[in-house]
Write a protein that holds these residues in place. Structure first.
Motif, PDB file in Angstrom:
ATOM      1  N   GLU A 137      10.638  -2.615  -9.254  1.00  0.00           N
ATOM      2  CA  GLU A 137      11.834  -1.787  -9.569  1.00  0.00           C
ATOM      3  C   GLU A 137      11.809  -1.325 -11.136  1.00  0.00           C
ATOM      4  OE1 GLU A 137      15.485  -3.212  -7.790  1.00  0.00           O
ATOM      5  OE2 GLU A 137      16.413  -1.876  -9.360  1.00  0.00           O
ATOM      6  N   ARG A 138      11.386  -2.273 -11.928  1.00  0.00           N
ATOM      7  CA  ARG A 138      11.277  -2.034 -13.413  1.00  0.00           C
ATOM      8  C   ARG A 138      10.319  -0.780 -13.566  1.00  0.00           C
ATOM      9  NH1 ARG A 138      11.705  -7.189 -14.466  1.00  0.00           N
ATOM     10  NH2 ARG A 138       9.209  -7.527 -14.790  1.00  0.00           N
ATOM     11  N   HIS A 139       8.928  -1.040 -12.813  1.00  0.00           N
ATOM     12  CA  HIS A 139       7.787  -0.099 -13.167  1.00  0.00           C
ATOM     13  C   HIS A 139       7.934   1.093 -12.345  1.00  0.00           C
ATOM     14  CE1 HIS A 139       5.353  -2.634 -15.808  1.00  0.00           C
ATOM     15  NE2 HIS A 139       6.013  -3.400 -15.308  1.00  0.00           N
ATOM     16  N   ALA A 140       8.883   1.212 -11.350  1.00  0.00           N
ATOM     17  CA  ALA A 140       8.807   2.385 -10.650  1.00  0.00           C
ATOM     18  C   ALA A 140       9.530   3.547 -11.572  1.00  0.00           C
ATOM     19  CB  ALA A 140       9.834   1.973  -9.571  1.00  0.00           C
ATOM     20  N   GLY A 141      10.309   3.028 -12.553  1.00  0.00           N
ATOM     21  CA  GLY A 141      11.043   4.018 -13.310  1.00  0.00           C
ATOM     22  C   GLY A 141      12.117   4.788 -12.831  1.00  0.00           C
ATOM     23  N   PRO A 142      13.050   5.244 -13.485  1.00  0.00           N
ATOM     24  CA  PRO A 142      14.161   5.729 -13.162  1.00  0.00           C
ATOM     25  C   PRO A 142      14.242   6.677 -11.804  1.00  0.00           C
ATOM     26  CG  PRO A 142      13.862   6.617 -15.229  1.00  0.00           C
ATOM     27  CD  PRO A 142      12.559   5.698 -14.946  1.00  0.00           C
ATOM     28  N   ASP A 143      12.825   7.461 -11.772  1.00  0.00           N
ATOM     29  CA  ASP A 143      13.015   8.467 -10.716  1.00  0.00           C
ATOM     30  C   ASP A 143      12.798   7.697  -9.212  1.00  0.00           C
ATOM     31  OD1 ASP A 143      10.504   7.862 -12.077  1.00  0.00           O
ATOM     32  OD2 ASP A 143       9.497   9.436 -11.251  1.00  0.00           O
ATOM     33  N   HIS A 144      12.187   6.578  -9.146  1.00  0.00           N
ATOM     34  CA  HIS A 144      11.772   5.929  -8.200  1.00  0.00           C
ATOM     35  C   HIS A 144      12.332   4.630  -7.588  1.00  0.00           C
ATOM     36  CE1 HIS A 144       8.477   8.631  -7.954  1.00  0.00           C
ATOM     37  NE2 HIS A 144       8.636   8.581  -6.565  1.00  0.00           N
ATOM     38  N   ALA A 145      13.395   4.119  -8.848  1.00  0.00           N
ATOM     39  CA  ALA A 145      13.971   2.707  -8.662  1.00  0.00           C
ATOM     40  C   ALA A 145      14.957   2.618  -7.453  1.00  0.00           C
ATOM     41  CB  ALA A 145      14.895   2.338  -9.901  1.00  0.00           C
ATOM     42  N   ALA A 146      15.644   3.557  -7.148  1.00  0.00           N
ATOM     43  CA  ALA A 146      16.334   3.623  -5.818  1.00  0.00           C
ATOM     44  C   ALA A 146      15.603   3.601  -4.528  1.00  0.00           C
ATOM     45  CB  ALA A 146      17.449   4.860  -5.956  1.00  0.00           C
ATOM     46  N   PHE A 147      14.616   4.313  -4.626  1.00  0.00           N
ATOM     47  CA  PHE A 147      13.682   4.367  -3.545  1.00  0.00           C
ATOM     48  C   PHE A 147      13.055   2.967  -3.373  1.00  0.00           C
ATOM     49  CE2 PHE A 147       9.216   4.281  -2.065  1.00  0.00           C
ATOM     50  CZ  PHE A 147       9.572   4.689  -0.794  1.00  0.00           C
ATOM     51  N   VAL A 148      12.791   2.195  -4.407  1.00  0.00           N
ATOM     52  CA  VAL A 148      12.089   0.946  -4.168  1.00  0.00           C
ATOM     53  C   VAL A 148      13.257  -0.059  -3.618  1.00  0.00           C
ATOM     54  CG1 VAL A 148      11.318  -0.955  -5.468  1.00  0.00           C
ATOM     55  CG2 VAL A 148      10.310   1.272  -5.989  1.00  0.00           C
ATOM     56  N   ARG A 149      14.451  -0.020  -4.282  1.00  0.00           N
ATOM     57  CA  ARG A 149      15.528  -0.993  -3.618  1.00  0.00           C
ATOM     58  C   ARG A 149      15.578  -0.624  -2.228  1.00  0.00           C
ATOM     59  NH1 ARG A 149      18.117  -0.046  -8.548  1.00  0.00           N
ATOM     60  NH2 ARG A 149      18.991   1.790  -7.901  1.00  0.00           N
TER      61      ARG A 149
ATOM     62  N   GLN B  29       0.975  -1.132  -0.050  1.00  0.00           N
ATOM     63  CA  GLN B  29       0.024   0.011   0.192  1.00  0.00           C
ATOM     64  C   GLN B  29       0.823   1.294   0.126  1.00  0.00           C
ATOM     65  OE1 GLN B  29      -2.718   0.145   3.244  1.00  0.00           O
ATOM     66  NE2 GLN B  29      -3.669  -1.971   2.739  1.00  0.00           N
ATOM     67  N   THR B  30       1.940   1.115   0.635  1.00  0.00           N
ATOM     68  CA  THR B  30       2.982   2.391   0.767  1.00  0.00           C
ATOM     69  C   THR B  30       3.597   2.548  -0.525  1.00  0.00           C
ATOM     70  OG1 THR B  30       3.401   1.829   3.152  1.00  0.00           O
ATOM     71  CG2 THR B  30       4.918   3.331   2.159  1.00  0.00           C
ATOM     72  N   LEU B  31       4.045   1.354  -1.177  1.00  0.00           N
ATOM     73  CA  LEU B  31       4.550   1.621  -2.569  1.00  0.00           C
ATOM     74  C   LEU B  31       3.442   2.353  -3.434  1.00  0.00           C
ATOM     75  CD1 LEU B  31       6.725  -1.543  -2.892  1.00  0.00           C
ATOM     76  CD2 LEU B  31       7.527   0.845  -2.853  1.00  0.00           C
ATOM     77  N   GLU B  32       2.117   1.814  -3.358  1.00  0.00           N
ATOM     78  CA  GLU B  32       1.223   2.295  -4.150  1.00  0.00           C
ATOM     79  C   GLU B  32       1.239   3.783  -4.152  1.00  0.00           C
ATOM     80  OE1 GLU B  32      -2.667   0.400  -4.037  1.00  0.00           O
ATOM     81  OE2 GLU B  32      -3.455   2.355  -3.738  1.00  0.00           O
ATOM     82  N   ARG B  33       1.102   4.278  -2.758  1.00  0.00           N
ATOM     83  CA  ARG B  33       0.782   5.744  -2.720  1.00  0.00           C
ATOM     84  C   ARG B  33       2.146   6.383  -3.127  1.00  0.00           C
ATOM     85  NH1 ARG B  33      -2.212   4.973   3.040  1.00  0.00           N
ATOM     86  NH2 ARG B  33      -3.413   3.378   2.303  1.00  0.00           N
ATOM     87  N   VAL B  34       3.179   6.009  -3.171  1.00  0.00           N
ATOM     88  CA  VAL B  34       4.507   6.633  -3.498  1.00  0.00           C
ATOM     89  C   VAL B  34       4.475   6.664  -5.079  1.00  0.00           C
ATOM     90  CG1 VAL B  34       7.058   6.812  -3.495  1.00  0.00           C
ATOM     91  CG2 VAL B  34       5.959   6.333  -1.352  1.00  0.00           C
ATOM     92  N   LEU B  35       4.468   5.434  -5.732  1.00  0.00           N
ATOM     93  CA  LEU B  35       4.593   5.273  -7.041  1.00  0.00           C
ATOM     94  C   LEU B  35       3.331   5.517  -7.733  1.00  0.00           C
ATOM     95  CD1 LEU B  35       6.496   1.749  -7.134  1.00  0.00           C
ATOM     96  CD2 LEU B  35       7.432   4.154  -6.915  1.00  0.00           C
ATOM     97  N   GLY B  36       2.186   5.519  -7.215  1.00  0.00           N
ATOM     98  CA  GLY B  36       0.880   5.447  -7.965  1.00  0.00           C
ATOM     99  C   GLY B  36       0.435   4.037  -8.241  1.00  0.00           C
ATOM    100  N   ARG B  37      -0.944   3.858  -7.937  1.00  0.00           N
ATOM    101  CA  ARG B  37      -1.408   2.542  -8.074  1.00  0.00           C
ATOM    102  C   ARG B  37      -1.409   1.765  -9.639  1.00  0.00           C
ATOM    103  NH1 ARG B  37      -7.861   1.255  -6.451  1.00  0.00           N
ATOM    104  NH2 ARG B  37      -6.693   1.748  -4.536  1.00  0.00           N
ATOM    105  N   ASP B  38      -1.394   2.723 -10.555  1.00  0.00           N
ATOM    106  CA  ASP B  38      -1.318   2.162 -11.769  1.00  0.00           C
ATOM    107  C   ASP B  38       0.094   1.434 -12.033  1.00  0.00           C
ATOM    108  OD1 ASP B  38      -3.671   3.184 -12.477  1.00  0.00           O
ATOM    109  OD2 ASP B  38      -2.830   4.793 -13.723  1.00  0.00           O
TER     110      ASP B  38
END
Ligand SMILES: [Zn+2]
Length: 657
Positions: free
Chosen positions: A521-533, A484-493
């Motif tokens: 990580e792939r779908h987070a995009g370059p702007d959020h990949a490091a955050f997801v890791r 749920q937290t990832l959803e709110r940071v990255l967007g549900r889509d």
């Protein structure tokens, strides 16, 4: 499998007048429990021979899965002794790159044979709200084993683990890579009185984990190893895909609900009949039997075609059956649209009688699930619906994506729990999940309230958790809150797209947690990949959570000072809002969620400070410490909070979610 309330997992069962009912309903469910008691119903009479399924199997021509373990089973059920005599022919293929010189089989039913099995030692004799009844233990005996039509080698088989839940058959000749073997076994099962998903209760029986089931070989090519753990209390299952061709000889007085489609029904004229089922590209086969069952059915159409959905239930559960049917149809529709279409043609939902619901309700098998939640708790909100949506959702997160539930239980349970919220929203819109005693909670709030915040990683084998409550907290609840937290940071889509990608890539295979993390990580995009890791490492591997606090909030005549901090070990950027006495507010939107923040406000009339007012950080254990209120509002807010907390605990205790 569904999860029960924290603190409620080891509750004892009550035995009342020869039939038992769930303890948590004892005060309120007397009517239903009494009606379900064996001996107060008319004697079973012969039932019409069931119609053979008109819907053909969808992938008879082209297998969808690798079909590594294929079973043909002939079984005869004795409804008085609750025994099964079976004969099984397994065809198993070595899909690895190294030779195989032994075949391990799960004999799960032996977990219920004695008090000193691994399962019983770990569970202290109870699973969820059901306790083992030692006057009715369960077991399985394998009488004969023949490899490729050879002589009986039963004498050479050994029990390599601490108990008899794994049987290993050494092979005289190794199976080369790409080779296949046929194993013929005859076996006899004594069903236990219903406990831990399987067994009988009165005339009803749920038959799961009932036949000798081969382990799974995985690993780097040439270095594969068997996964065939003894049956642990805090773990479910792991198996290879294949075709199940199962013939059940049963009393003509009984109705069977089984995995797959019914291919053939033959009456023997001696009070018995044989029902032949076929389930393709699945990794398990389960069935339920009862002389009083009836069913309601409906159809849902996905982009792959129609799916027939049936709910089997007793007559006094008709009203609940309609609710389960709607939930199952809605779940298949939602999951098919969000991830990959439901690949099979049938979905069977078994609604066990109330006295068997704690032990056997709320369990998933491919194309067959058991549900629960009937009775007074159903009036508290979408309670029966949760159970059905959860179990049907498992047909994706473990049925199609056959992850290892022993080593990575969170990968099906927690991912499923997160996606249940998406499905429930699609089916029921904004209807509250719980609406009782003046408390209205949505599914997300309910999930947060179930958290125990125990200090254990999410990503670890399920049998390492010291208690069932720790296992449930990490595997179901914190996993869902992390997503749920990832959803709110990255967007549900993006999160849904990552899960859909993961589902398409790994359907009918054995994905691992790393495969899911890679998709995110792939779908987070370059702007959020490091955050997801970083988030994955902190939340899943180390078991961390945020702990957001307004640590200091004080005002003088013309100024206010605020200190905001995160005392946890998961950092998520979020906002801070400040409300003033005149109804205006201001926000700080660039806090990194990590460093302690001192805010100096140039006016003295601030009345309330909230960290993360948008509810971005679902994986936050702080609760009320996220906000601070000054002045008269404070006592009222505290009282309201205490009231909500009291009713929430009461509701959860009754619901047992
Ligand atoms: Zn589950």
């Amino acid at each position: 499998m569904g999860r029960r309330a924290r603190g409620g997992m080891d509750r004892a069962r009550m035995t009342i007048g020869g039939c038992r009912r769930p303890a948590r309903w004892a005060a309120v469910a007397a009517g239903i429990a009494a009606a379900s008691c064996h001996g107060e119903r008319p004697a079973p009479s012969p039932r019409p021979l069931p119609a053979v399924d008109a819907l053909p199997s969808r992938h008879r021509v082209e297998p969808e899965s690798p079909r590594i373990a294929n079973y043909r089973i002939d079984a005869r059920y004795d409804a008085v002794a609750h025994t099964i005599d079976g004969r099984m022919d397994l065809t198993w293929r070595n899909a690895g790159a190294s030779p195989v010189d032994r075949l391990p089989f799960h004999l799960y039913m032996n977990a219920f044979a004695a008090r000193d099995t691994v399962f019983m030692r770990e569970s202290h004799g109870a699973h969820r709200d059901a306790r083992a009844d030692w006057s009715h233990p369960g077991w399985i005996e394998v009488d004969a084993i023949a490899i490729d039509g050879g002589d009986d080698v039963r004498d050479r088989a050994v029990f390599p683990a601490e108990d008899r839940t794994v049987l290993e058959v050494p092979l005289a000749a190794a199976i080369p890579p790409g080779g296949a073997v046929t194993v013929a076994m005859s076996f006899r099962v004594q069903l236990p009185r219903a406990v831990a998903r399987t067994g009988f209760e009165g005339d009803f029986a749920m038959v799961g984990q009932w036949f000798p089931k081969i382990g799974v070989r995985t690993g780097p090519p040439g270095d594969e190893r068997w996964h065939c753990e003894p049956f642990h209390a805090n773990s479910e299952f792991f198996a290879d895909f294949g075709v199940y061709d199962v013939s059940l000889r049963v009393p003509a007085t009984h109705v069977v609900a089984a995995s797959g489609v019914l291919l053939d029904a033959v009456d023997h004229g001696d009070g018995t009949r044989t029902l032949r089922y076929r389930a393709e590209d699945v990794h398990d086969f389960a069935w339920a039997i009862d002389p009083y069952f009836e069913f309601v059915e409906g159809t849902v159409t996905t982009e792959r075609g129609p799916v027939r959905v049936r709910v089997y239930h007793r007559p006094d559960q008709r009203a609940f059956a309609q609710r389960h049917l709607r939930a199952a149809i809605g779940a298949i529709d939602a999951y098919s649209a969000l991830f990959v279409p439901y690949p099979w043609t049938t979905m069977t939902v078994v609604d066990p009688p109330p006295d068997a619901a704690d032990a056997t309700g709320g369990m998933e098998y491919p194309t067959l699930v058991t549900t629960a939640g009937d009775g007074p708790a159903a009036d508290l909100g979408l309670v029966p619906e949760f159970v059905t949506v959860h179990e049907v959702g498992h047909n994706w997160f473990q049925g199609i994506l056959a992850s290892n539930e022993v080593d990575e239980a969170w990968l099906d349970e927690g991912v499923n729990q997160y996606t249940n919220g998406l499905a429930i929203e699609r089916i029921y819109g904004s209807r509250p999940a719980i609406d009782a005693f003046g408390v209205r909670l949505n599914y997300r709030q309910l999930t947060w309230l179930q958290a125990g915040w125990f200090p254990a990683p999410i990503a670890q084998p399920s049998y390492r958790y010291p208690l069932a409550s720790w296992y449930g907290d990490a595997t179901y609840v914190r996993t869902a809150l992390a997503l749920q937290t990832l959803e709110r940071v990255l967007g549900r889509d993006r999160v849904v797209a990552a899960l859909a990608d993961y589902a398409r890539e790994w359907a009918f295979r054995h994905p691992t947690g790393d495969d899911l993390f890679a998709a995110l990580e792939r779908h987070a995009g370059p702007d959020h990949a490091a955050f997801v890791r970083e988030f994955v490492d902190a939340a899943f591997r180390r078991g961390g959570a945020a702990d957001l606090r307004v640590e200091h909030f004080a005002c003088e005549r013309d100024t206010c000072d605020v200190v905001v901090a995160n005392r946890g070990d998961v950092a998520v950027p979020c906002s801070i809002s400040i409300e003033f006495a005149d109804g205006t507010s201001s926000r700080v939107d660039d806090w990194d969620g990590r460093s302690t923040l001192d805010l100096h406000i140039d006016r003295g009339d601030a009345v309330r400070v909230d960290v993360d007012p948008d509810g971005r950080v679902a994986l936050d254990r702080s609760g009320p410490a996220r906000s601070k209120t000054r002045g008269a509002d404070r006592a009222a807010a505290r009282a309201a909070g205490a009231r909500a907390q009291f009713w929430t605990q009461t509701v959860l205790g009754v619901v047992g979610l």
